[in-house]
Motif scaffolding. Structure first.
Motif: not given
Length: 118
Positions: A12-36
Motif C-alpha cells: 500500500r504505497q501510502e504514507i500519513h504524516i501528522a503534526v500536533s502541538a500542546s502547550f509544552t510539546t510538538v509531535e510529529i507522526a509518520i505512518q507507513d503501511f508496510g511490513e511492520g
C-alpha cells in the motif's frame, strides 16, 4: 523516517504524516503501511546497525544507521522518538520535541486558551 516509510510501504504505497502541538510539546507522526515489526524488533530498531529483515534490507539499501542517528538527533534536542507497529500492518513513528518557553509565557498562553473557551 520518511525515507524508511517510502521504502517499506510496498503493498500500500501510502504514507500519513501528522503534526500536533500542546502547550509544552510538538509531535510529529509518520505512518507507513508496510511490513511492520515484532515486539522484539521494536525494542531494538533504534540500535546501531540493526535491521528488522536482514535479507530484504540489503535489497532496499542502507546500513542500519538511520534510526540510530534519528534517535541521537532527537535526544540531543531533549525530545523523544518511539514506534508503534503491528507485524504485516505497518508502523507509526512518533517524534516529540519540547516547546521551550519560559514559565511566564506558558501561563500567558494557558490564560488565552481558557478565556477563549469560556
Amino acid at each position: 523516517l520518511l525515507d524508511n516509510a517510502v521504502k517499506y510501504s510496498t503493498d500500500r504505497q501510502e504514507i500519513h504524516i501528522a503534526v500536533s502541538a500542546s502547550f509544552t510539546t510538538v509531535e510529529i507522526a509518520i505512518q507507513d503501511f508496510g511490513e511492520g515489526m515484532s515486539q522484539e524488533d521494536k525494542q531494538k530498531v533504534f540500535g546501531r546497525f540493526y535491521r528488522v529483515d536482514k535479507a530484504r534490507s540489503r535489497q532496499k539499501g542502507g546500513n542500519g544507521l538511520g534510526l540510530s542517528i534519528a534517535k541521537q538527533l532527537v535526544d540531543s534536542y531533549k525530545g523523544r522518538i518511539y514506534v508503534e507497529s503491528v507485524l504485516h500492518h505497518g508502523s507509526i513513528f512518533y517524534v516529540e520535541f519540547p516547546i521551550l518557553l519560559d514559565k511566564a509565557e506558558i501561563e500567558k498562553n494557558k490564560k488565552k486558551v481558557l478565556t477563549k473557551n469560556l
